[in-house]
Design an enzyme around this catalytic site. Structure first.
Site, PDB file in Angstrom:
ATOM      1  N   GLY A  11       0.852  -1.226   0.106  1.00 29.54           N
ATOM      2  CA  GLY A  11       0.066   0.075   0.119  1.00 29.54           C
ATOM      3  C   GLY A  11       0.726   1.255   0.219  1.00 29.54           C
ATOM      4  O   GLY A  11       1.992   1.241   0.738  1.00 29.54           O
ATOM      5  N   ARG A  72       0.987  -4.847  -5.093  1.00 33.59           N
ATOM      6  CA  ARG A  72       0.960  -5.925  -4.246  1.00 33.59           C
ATOM      7  C   ARG A  72       1.118  -7.134  -5.226  1.00 33.59           C
ATOM      8  O   ARG A  72       0.082  -7.507  -5.867  1.00 33.59           O
ATOM      9  CB  ARG A  72      -0.418  -6.254  -3.389  1.00 33.59           C
ATOM     10  CG  ARG A  72      -0.735  -4.880  -2.380  1.00 33.59           C
ATOM     11  CD  ARG A  72      -1.791  -5.389  -1.363  1.00 33.59           C
ATOM     12  NE  ARG A  72      -2.256  -4.212  -0.728  1.00 33.59           N
ATOM     13  CZ  ARG A  72      -1.885  -3.784   0.219  1.00 33.59           C
ATOM     14  NH1 ARG A  72      -0.497  -4.087   0.698  1.00 33.59           N
ATOM     15  NH2 ARG A  72      -2.228  -2.657   1.046  1.00 33.59           N
ATOM     16  N   GLY A 104       4.854  -6.766   4.858  1.00 35.85           N
ATOM     17  CA  GLY A 104       5.095  -8.158   4.020  1.00 35.85           C
ATOM     18  C   GLY A 104       6.085  -7.739   2.896  1.00 35.85           C
ATOM     19  O   GLY A 104       6.453  -8.629   2.117  1.00 35.85           O
ATOM     20  N   SER A 148       4.524   2.834   5.483  1.00 38.85           N
ATOM     21  CA  SER A 148       3.034   2.093   5.647  1.00 38.85           C
ATOM     22  C   SER A 148       2.106   3.021   6.614  1.00 38.85           C
ATOM     23  O   SER A 148       3.020   3.412   7.388  1.00 38.85           O
ATOM     24  CB  SER A 148       3.210   0.898   6.329  1.00 38.85           C
ATOM     25  OG  SER A 148       1.825   0.349   6.536  1.00 38.85           O
ATOM     26  N   ASP A 150       0.227   2.149   8.590  1.00 42.18           N
ATOM     27  CA  ASP A 150      -0.158   1.204   9.777  1.00 42.18           C
ATOM     28  C   ASP A 150       0.686   1.439  10.990  1.00 42.18           C
ATOM     29  O   ASP A 150       0.310   1.141  12.318  1.00 42.18           O
ATOM     30  CB  ASP A 150      -0.246  -0.402   9.311  1.00 42.18           C
ATOM     31  CG  ASP A 150      -1.373  -0.745   8.343  1.00 42.18           C
ATOM     32  OD1 ASP A 150      -2.097   0.457   7.934  1.00 42.18           O
ATOM     33  OD2 ASP A 150      -1.268  -1.615   7.580  1.00 42.18           O
ATOM     34  N   MET A 192      -8.304   2.505   9.031  1.00 44.23           N
ATOM     35  CA  MET A 192      -7.468   1.282   8.459  1.00 44.23           C
ATOM     36  C   MET A 192      -6.558   1.039   9.668  1.00 44.23           C
ATOM     37  O   MET A 192      -6.469   1.485  10.876  1.00 44.23           O
ATOM     38  CB  MET A 192      -6.438   1.939   7.457  1.00 44.23           C
ATOM     39  CG  MET A 192      -7.483   1.557   6.109  1.00 44.23           C
ATOM     40  SD  MET A 192      -6.597   2.091   4.640  1.00 44.23           S
ATOM     41  CE  MET A 192      -7.576   1.849   3.459  1.00 44.23           C
ATOM     42  N   ARG A 276     -24.719   6.925  12.735  1.00 45.77           N
ATOM     43  CA  ARG A 276     -24.238   6.960  11.259  1.00 45.77           C
ATOM     44  C   ARG A 276     -22.701   6.124  11.411  1.00 45.77           C
ATOM     45  O   ARG A 276     -21.988   6.388  12.294  1.00 45.77           O
ATOM     46  CB  ARG A 276     -24.127   8.245  10.761  1.00 45.77           C
ATOM     47  CG  ARG A 276     -25.513   8.749  10.575  1.00 45.77           C
ATOM     48  CD  ARG A 276     -26.511   8.272   9.520  1.00 45.77           C
ATOM     49  NE  ARG A 276     -27.415   8.979   9.213  1.00 45.77           N
ATOM     50  CZ  ARG A 276     -28.744   8.850   9.796  1.00 45.77           C
ATOM     51  NH1 ARG A 276     -28.840   7.693  10.866  1.00 45.77           N
ATOM     52  NH2 ARG A 276     -29.914   9.496   9.646  1.00 45.77           N
ATOM     53  N   GLN A 284      -7.562   8.036   3.859  1.00 47.27           N
ATOM     54  CA  GLN A 284      -6.343   7.897   4.899  1.00 47.27           C
ATOM     55  C   GLN A 284      -5.103   7.862   4.256  1.00 47.27           C
ATOM     56  O   GLN A 284      -3.947   8.254   4.969  1.00 47.27           O
ATOM     57  CB  GLN A 284      -6.730   6.932   5.927  1.00 47.27           C
ATOM     58  CG  GLN A 284      -7.811   6.941   6.883  1.00 47.27           C
ATOM     59  CD  GLN A 284      -8.319   5.652   7.270  1.00 47.27           C
ATOM     60  OE1 GLN A 284      -7.909   5.300   8.598  1.00 47.27           O
ATOM     61  NE2 GLN A 284      -9.114   4.896   6.567  1.00 47.27           N
TER      62      GLN A 284
END
Ligand code: F6P
Length: 366
Positions: A11, A72, A104, A148, A150, A192, A276, A284
């Site tokens: 990503g 990927r 990864g 990343s 993350d 995420m 909602r 993001q």
């Protein structure tokens, strides 16, 4: 004069362009050749590679995404795919490689590193590369940069892109709070992060959320009661809206994913509040990088070139006797520790990250 290749994989994340810029600049400054490997590992397998010039470094630091493309790549997960990539690298004489990506992608790089000696021998034995090239490329000098949103690499305080992703999340929630307040609504905001709760947890603190779900501490079966109790108590003090952050990859005690719809239904049924769901998704990963990600990318890219350029030969190996026998280097990954960039052994960092993920899953299902 070396050929130093750079690629982005997995990503995209904001700040990757800054890292690529610094790799190109430092490589050219040192008098080496710099190769832009396009579309991640796919470009390494298909030979989609261009030589970089000074023109490639202008006006890129402020851009999000990856200007050299990313992917990927399933083929690179196979030994055959990695061997194809090695053949291209021998053909182009690229024996120094910088990989920018998440866990990864870095794992893929480490595999290539481990198989490199064998690939060289096989390609030589198959007559696909000459002895001269096999000898010249007997070592793969490899450095990784954690790019990343993350922030899931265990040894690094910050991955490139996570600061910008948090900035996007905060901006989005600041906007949602205004409409939520007008209607006295609850917003469940899905963020995420895959198996890592860093984005969910730190965003929740920064936006004054009323509740957060994140994978490292999965909620027990009483979460609907606890959540509703929390919402009720803050409403009693006059709060007109609530924000609940739901991290990706959050599961219940039975390992089943908890989704926004389920959270919404529990609140509506128990409290009768209007709910909602807002899934922030790839927003993001979008937009311009923050100052911090620009600087981090630039620093990491620069350090990675110094690292592959001066990677020390650690020992001579068991391969002695083969035409490409020789010495071994150990791949490194650039990690932020406090304000400093440190180099760590890539294989160790990957092992530790894998172990931490396995332990987390084990703990969650026990
Ligand atoms: O690893 C970065 C990340 O954005 C994760 O947070 C998310 O789970 C995933 O990538 C989304 O992947 P894709 O862009 O392939 O849909």
């Amino acid at each position: 004069n070396h050929g130093i290749g750079v690629l982005t994989s997995g990503g995209d994340s904001q700040g990757m362009n800054a890292a690529v810029r610094a790799v190109i600049r430092e490589t050219l400054r040192q008098g080496h050749r710099c190769y832009l490997i396009r579309e991640g590992y796919t470009g390494l397998i298909t030979g989609n590679i261009d030589q970089a010039t000074w023109e490639h470094v202008a006006n890129v630091t402020h851009l999000g995404g990856s200007m050299i493309g990313t992917s990927r790549c399933d083929e690179f997960r196979t030994t055959d795919g990695r061997k194809k990539a090695a053949k291209i690298m021998f053909d182009r004489r690229i024996f120094h490689l910088i990989v920018i990506g998440g866990d990864g992608s870095l794992m893929g790089a480490q595999k290539l590193k481990e198989e490199w000696g064998r690939f060289g021998e096989e390609l030589f034995a198959e007559g696909k590369i000459t002895e001269e090239v096999a000898n010249e490329g007997r070592e793969l000098h490899l450095a990784g940069i954690v790019g990343s949103i993350d922030n899931d690499c265990i040894e690094s305080d910050k991955s490139i892109g996570s600061d910008t992703a948090l900035h996007r999340i905060c901006e989005a929630i600041d906007g949602l709070v205004m409409t939520a307040q007008s209607h006295q609504r609850v917003f469940v905001v899905e963020v995420m992060g895959r198996h890592c709760g860093y984005l969910a947890l730190t965003a929740a603190i920064a936006v004054e959320a009323d509740y957060v779900f994140y994978p490292e501490i999965p909620p027990d079966d009483k979460w609907p009661e606890q959540l509703c109790h929390q919402l009720e108590s803050v409403r009693k003090y006059g709060k007109r809206q609530n924000v609940i952050i739901l991290g990706e990859g959050v599961t219940n005690s039975k390992g089943m994913k908890i989704g926004g719809k389920q959270v919404k239904e529990e609140i509506e049924t128990r409290l009768g509040l209007e709910v909602r769901i807002a899934t922030l998704g790839h927003l993001q990963r979008g937009g311009a990088p923050t100052f911090l990600d620009r600087l981090l990318g630039l620093r990491m890219g620069h350090e990675a070139v110094l690292c592959v350029d001066k990677l020390e030969v650690l020992k001579t190996t068991e391969d002695v006797g083969s035409p490409i026998a020789g010495q071994k280097t150990v791949a490194q990954v650039m990690c932020l520790r406090g304000h400093n960039i440190e180099r760590n052994e890539l294989s160790r960092v990957i092992r530790q990250t894998e172990t931490a993920n396995e332990e987390m899953q084990q703990r969650n299902y026990d």
